[in-house]
Design a protein around this motif. Structure first.
Motif, mmCIF file in Angstrom:
data_model
loop_
_atom_site.group_PDB
_atom_site.id
_atom_site.type_symbol
_atom_site.label_atom_id
_atom_site.label_comp_id
_atom_site.label_asym_id
_atom_site.label_seq_id
_atom_site.Cartn_x
_atom_site.Cartn_y
_atom_site.Cartn_z
ATOM 1 N N PRO A 168 -15.615 -46.147 43.326
ATOM 2 C CA PRO A 168 -14.167 -46.138 43.685
ATOM 3 C C PRO A 168 -13.478 -45.271 42.480
ATOM 4 O O PRO A 168 -14.092 -45.293 41.393
ATOM 5 C CB PRO A 168 -13.579 -47.328 43.642
ATOM 6 N N ASN A 169 -12.328 -44.743 42.957
ATOM 7 C CA ASN A 169 -11.353 -44.167 41.624
ATOM 8 C C ASN A 169 -10.106 -44.713 42.083
ATOM 9 O O ASN A 169 -9.289 -44.114 42.592
ATOM 10 C CB ASN A 169 -11.504 -42.668 41.690
ATOM 11 N N ASP A 170 -9.977 -45.834 41.400
ATOM 12 C CA ASP A 170 -8.740 -46.645 41.849
ATOM 13 C C ASP A 170 -7.223 -45.959 41.412
ATOM 14 O O ASP A 170 -6.475 -46.020 41.925
ATOM 15 C CB ASP A 170 -8.622 -47.918 41.097
ATOM 16 N N ALA A 171 -7.239 -45.274 40.337
ATOM 17 C CA ALA A 171 -6.099 -44.504 39.877
ATOM 18 C C ALA A 171 -5.667 -43.453 40.868
ATOM 19 O O ALA A 171 -4.503 -43.027 40.696
ATOM 20 C CB ALA A 171 -6.366 -43.991 38.441
ATOM 21 N N GLY A 172 -6.579 -42.722 41.456
ATOM 22 C CA GLY A 172 -6.374 -41.623 42.249
ATOM 23 C C GLY A 172 -6.439 -40.406 41.509
ATOM 24 O O GLY A 172 -5.921 -40.308 40.208
ATOM 25 N N ILE A 173 -6.651 -39.223 42.125
ATOM 26 C CA ILE A 173 -6.496 -38.090 41.294
ATOM 27 C C ILE A 173 -5.203 -37.234 41.468
ATOM 28 O O ILE A 173 -4.462 -37.092 42.521
ATOM 29 C CB ILE A 173 -7.542 -36.993 42.145
ATOM 30 N N ASN A 174 -4.781 -37.055 40.202
ATOM 31 C CA ASN A 174 -3.427 -36.399 40.292
ATOM 32 C C ASN A 174 -3.378 -35.133 39.360
ATOM 33 O O ASN A 174 -2.428 -34.244 39.010
ATOM 34 C CB ASN A 174 -2.130 -37.337 39.715
ATOM 35 N N HIS A 175 -4.557 -34.908 38.661
ATOM 36 C CA HIS A 175 -4.832 -33.768 37.698
ATOM 37 C C HIS A 175 -6.112 -33.241 37.537
ATOM 38 O O HIS A 175 -7.073 -34.173 37.662
ATOM 39 C CB HIS A 175 -4.201 -34.155 36.422
ATOM 40 N N PRO A 176 -6.388 -31.842 37.964
ATOM 41 C CA PRO A 176 -7.856 -31.496 37.773
ATOM 42 C C PRO A 176 -8.622 -31.981 36.611
ATOM 43 O O PRO A 176 -9.803 -32.019 36.884
ATOM 44 C CB PRO A 176 -7.649 -29.962 38.152
ATOM 45 N N THR A 177 -7.953 -31.825 35.360
ATOM 46 C CA THR A 177 -8.706 -32.195 34.206
ATOM 47 C C THR A 177 -9.107 -33.783 34.252
ATOM 48 O O THR A 177 -10.147 -34.052 33.639
ATOM 49 C CB THR A 177 -8.052 -31.906 32.756
ATOM 50 N N GLN A 178 -8.113 -34.450 34.890
ATOM 51 C CA GLN A 178 -8.374 -36.010 34.967
ATOM 52 C C GLN A 178 -9.616 -36.158 35.979
ATOM 53 O O GLN A 178 -10.518 -36.952 35.762
ATOM 54 C CB GLN A 178 -7.231 -36.646 35.632
ATOM 55 N N TYR A 179 -9.693 -35.301 37.326
ATOM 56 C CA TYR A 179 -10.999 -35.318 38.055
ATOM 57 C C TYR A 179 -12.150 -35.153 37.221
ATOM 58 O O TYR A 179 -13.232 -35.861 37.194
ATOM 59 C CB TYR A 179 -10.901 -34.249 39.127
ATOM 60 N N PHE A 180 -12.130 -34.296 36.294
ATOM 61 C CA PHE A 180 -13.282 -33.669 35.552
ATOM 62 C C PHE A 180 -13.588 -34.924 34.437
ATOM 63 O O PHE A 180 -14.956 -35.164 34.466
ATOM 64 C CB PHE A 180 -12.856 -32.484 34.540
ATOM 65 N N SER A 181 -12.836 -35.509 33.727
ATOM 66 C CA SER A 181 -12.981 -36.500 32.797
ATOM 67 C C SER A 181 -13.427 -37.837 33.374
ATOM 68 O O SER A 181 -14.415 -38.348 32.876
ATOM 69 C CB SER A 181 -11.760 -36.718 31.756
ATOM 70 N N ASP A 182 -12.926 -37.977 34.630
ATOM 71 C CA ASP A 182 -13.301 -39.119 35.466
ATOM 72 C C ASP A 182 -14.782 -39.199 35.711
ATOM 73 O O ASP A 182 -15.443 -39.845 35.587
ATOM 74 C CB ASP A 182 -12.380 -39.344 36.665
ATOM 75 N N SER A 183 -14.997 -37.838 36.040
ATOM 76 C CA SER A 183 -16.445 -37.685 36.895
ATOM 77 C C SER A 183 -17.373 -37.564 35.271
ATOM 78 O O SER A 183 -18.516 -38.392 35.241
ATOM 79 C CB SER A 183 -16.528 -36.184 37.192
ATOM 80 N N GLN A 184 -17.036 -36.919 34.171
ATOM 81 C CA GLN A 184 -17.933 -36.930 32.969
ATOM 82 C C GLN A 184 -18.154 -38.378 32.766
ATOM 83 O O GLN A 184 -19.339 -38.925 32.204
ATOM 84 C CB GLN A 184 -17.296 -36.268 31.980
ATOM 85 N N LYS A 185 -16.947 -39.334 32.458
ATOM 86 C CA LYS A 185 -17.305 -40.673 32.397
ATOM 87 C C LYS A 185 -18.293 -41.499 33.136
ATOM 88 O O LYS A 185 -19.044 -42.185 32.431
ATOM 89 C CB LYS A 185 -15.821 -41.446 32.493
ATOM 90 N N ILE A 186 -18.420 -41.124 34.211
ATOM 91 C CA ILE A 186 -19.488 -41.647 35.265
ATOM 92 C C ILE A 186 -20.803 -41.073 34.570
ATOM 93 O O ILE A 186 -21.794 -41.657 34.927
ATOM 94 C CB ILE A 186 -19.083 -41.488 36.600
ATOM 95 N N LEU A 187 -20.898 -39.834 34.746
ATOM 96 C CA LEU A 187 -22.166 -39.200 34.639
ATOM 97 C C LEU A 187 -22.758 -39.277 33.139
ATOM 98 O O LEU A 187 -23.888 -39.029 33.017
ATOM 99 C CB LEU A 187 -22.017 -37.514 34.898
#
Ligand code: SF4
Length: 189
Positions: A168-187
């Motif tokens: 889950p991504n509880d915060a929700g996507i509001n910025h493309p760089t946030q999408y990237f950093s949330d993804s990298q944190k998982i991977l």
């Protein structure tokens, strides 16, 4: 590579794992056409800067593509300046930041433009095809299309993120760089 940095040789690999659809689309078009119009150069260029591509690598990245289309001389004359400008190295030396989802969603791409938010600006057919290439299908795909029909584009992007990463991504996507950093944190925790 260090945390908070990407190099020019990493771009295709991290795009595949961690770029949101808007940026995958721009990168794909750039690789295909060796060219992007102004809106696309700004949207992708400031995003790449935002996820840690330094100025030298940015120049190498854009030079490699654009010189195949317009030649090296024209690249240096017409395009290199605006890349340095984005990094605060020309003109008023403002350090420009990447566009938010809200700004991208409210942009108005014209004919031949590839910027914008695919959830907002693609036809249903093109969006389904692009999501399929990202590995979406079945129920998850229909949930995304439902959000799109209700004009909840960032929620559609959040559902895509969750389906692809399996968390889950509880915060929700509001910025493309946030999408990237949330993804990298998982991977790459
Ligand atoms: Fe890009 Fe934001 Fe649209 Fe997702 S919601 S595709 S990050 S603009």
């Amino acid at each position: 590579r260090g945390h908070g940095e990407i190099s020019v040789k990493d771009i295709d690999q991290v795009a595949k794992s961690s770029f949101p659809l808007c940026m995958r689309n721009l990168l794909e078009k750039l690789r295909e056409d060796h060219h992007l119009k102004h809106g696309g150069r700004m949207q992708l260029g400031l995003f790449l800067k935002g996820v840690g591509l330094n100025l030298d690598d940015a120049l190498a990245f854009w030079r490699y593509e654009f010189s195949q289309k317009v030649g090296l001389e024209r690249f240096e004359k017409e395009y290199a300046y605006s890349i340095r400008h984005n990094y605060g190295q020309e003109g008023k030396r403002t350090d420009y930041t990447a566009y938010s989802c809200q700004k991208i969603i409210s942009s108005t791409p014209g004919v031949g433009d590839h910027h914008g938010c695919p959830y907002r600006h693609f036809s249903e057919e093109n969006l389904r095809a692009a999501l399929t290439r990202m590995g979406m299908n079945g129920r998850a795909m229909e949930d995304v299309m439902n959000k799109v029909r209700n004009r909840h584009y960032q929620l559609a992007c959040t559902l895509t993120f969750e389906a692809i990463h399996g968390v889950p991504n509880d915060a929700g996507i509001n910025h493309p760089t946030q999408y990237f950093s949330d993804s990298q944190k998982i991977l790459q925790p």
